[in-house]
Scaffold this active site. Sequence first.
Site, short mmCIF file in Angstrom:
data_model
loop_
_atom_site.label_atom_id
_atom_site.label_comp_id
_atom_site.label_asym_id
_atom_site.label_seq_id
_atom_site.Cartn_x
_atom_site.Cartn_y
_atom_site.Cartn_z
N ARG A 76 -3.49 13.75 0.31
CA ARG A 76 -2.95 13.56 -0.99
C ARG A 76 -2.63 14.84 -1.50
O ARG A 76 -3.24 15.96 -1.29
CB ARG A 76 -3.94 12.89 -1.83
N GLY A 106 3.60 5.30 2.22
CA GLY A 106 3.43 4.00 1.36
C GLY A 106 4.42 4.43 0.09
O GLY A 106 5.08 5.39 0.19
N GLY A 108 3.69 5.83 -2.94
CA GLY A 108 3.58 6.89 -3.49
C GLY A 108 4.38 8.05 -2.77
O GLY A 108 5.17 8.70 -3.28
N THR A 129 1.82 1.77 6.43
CA THR A 129 0.60 1.74 5.88
C THR A 129 0.14 0.60 6.54
O THR A 129 0.86 -0.62 6.67
CB THR A 129 0.65 1.41 4.41
N MET A 173 -9.76 -4.48 4.32
CA MET A 173 -8.83 -3.76 3.57
C MET A 173 -7.48 -4.34 3.25
O MET A 173 -7.36 -5.47 3.73
CB MET A 173 -8.51 -2.45 4.53
N GLY A 174 -6.58 -3.56 2.59
CA GLY A 174 -5.36 -4.21 2.28
C GLY A 174 -5.06 -3.71 0.66
O GLY A 174 -4.27 -4.03 0.07
N ARG A 175 -5.80 -2.97 0.14
CA ARG A 175 -5.81 -2.46 -1.23
C ARG A 175 -5.64 -3.79 -2.14
O ARG A 175 -6.20 -4.56 -2.01
CB ARG A 175 -4.89 -1.45 -1.50
N LYS A 217 -21.58 -27.81 11.74
CA LYS A 217 -20.98 -26.73 11.90
C LYS A 217 -21.98 -25.31 11.76
O LYS A 217 -22.71 -25.70 10.79
CB LYS A 217 -19.59 -26.63 10.67
N ARG A 248 -24.63 -13.32 5.31
CA ARG A 248 -24.52 -11.84 5.41
C ARG A 248 -23.11 -11.30 5.11
O ARG A 248 -22.10 -12.04 4.90
CB ARG A 248 -24.61 -11.41 6.65
N VAL A 255 -12.54 1.31 9.69
CA VAL A 255 -12.66 1.16 11.18
C VAL A 255 -11.09 0.35 11.51
O VAL A 255 -10.73 0.65 12.69
CB VAL A 255 -13.54 0.37 11.52
#
Length: 354
Positions: A76, A106, A108, A129, A173-175, A217, A248, A255
């Site tokens: 950055r 991306g 930015g 991205t 993830m994915g913002r 299930k 959980r 990753v």
Amino acid sequence: MVQQFKRIGVLTSGGDAPGMNAAVRAVVRQARDHDVEVMAIYEGYKGLIEGNVRLFDMRDVSNIINHGGTILYSARSPEFKTEEGMQKAIDTCKKHGIEGIVTIGGDGTFRGATDLSRRGIPCIGVPGTIDNDIASTDYTIGYDTAMNTAIQMVDRLRDTCESHFRCNVVEIMGRNSGYIALNVGLATGAAQIVVNELPFDEERMYDEILIGKKRGKRHYIIMVSEGMQGYAEKLTENIQLHTGVETRFTRLGHVVRGGSPTLRDRVIASRMGIAAVNLLLEGRSNMVICMHGEDIEALDIEYALTIDHMYKGKIKEGELERYSIDDIQSMRHYCAKKAADFKTLYNQALDISQ
Ligand code: ADP
């Protein structure tokens, strides 16, 4: 093709994504094919400011198409947004004869590319991205690899959920974009998908888990997008409380950003890299490569960023003034279709989730 350049630059900026190397490789090879030299700019705009550049030849991009991350590194650079930083970046271009730049990253990164283009360094943006969060394109480099990595991990969680009669809430993830959560949720048979783009009925989910429980299930995957900002952990406690199913929490973080790119990412990154060089050689500037359906196209960066703002409900005052009524209509239509397609897929995923 009008060849206007002796030497161009290539950089990767913002978050890294698998497939960026394939794009860099394509840029170098396509440029060399037209007798244009390529300077590697390390660590994005930071490297451009600091003069961290090196002439690349074919050997430098040998054996990288299969590697994750970015061999050009990324960083950055808040300094790049300042007048002084921008001037240093331009000085580096002048000093090293960099006459145009392919910028991979991306939104930015594209804003930075616009600033450089305005100051006489033609830039072409390539969307890279994992988040697929650039509304002007259907596809961003890294998206497919991240999702394929994620489904392997969620499948593993499912195995252990099934053995122990458990629920696993998975934040992914994915913002602020729910594309990864939606597709990975569908592909892993999640019992529920929670994304910030669409409303979610928590009570109904509890009822459905209880119905599933009665049916026998034994495993429940609840996929939550990163954009829900901490909600996934709270939901984990609530599910156990309301349904009695041991629950959980797992966060699939960086990753999913690494690893060898999939075929789709390698192919699309290569096509986009070639297209970016071709545009520069045609004398075009301030454009971003986009994918619409299976077609590789190009849009003016500012037009693309306005579509992005429109899709995300972030249009700034006066931003639409420079566009014709037809342009605005077409942007609105595009955004509405994109949102509708997202909703349709979400509904389909939920239809078959129980
Ligand atoms: P991404 O490209 O993935 O969106 P960032 O938002 O971190 O990642 O942007 C990458 C780099 O682009 C920043 O570090 C900065 O140097 C430059 N940049 C970001 N926003 C702007 C802006 N508004 N104007 C000029 N440069 C920008």
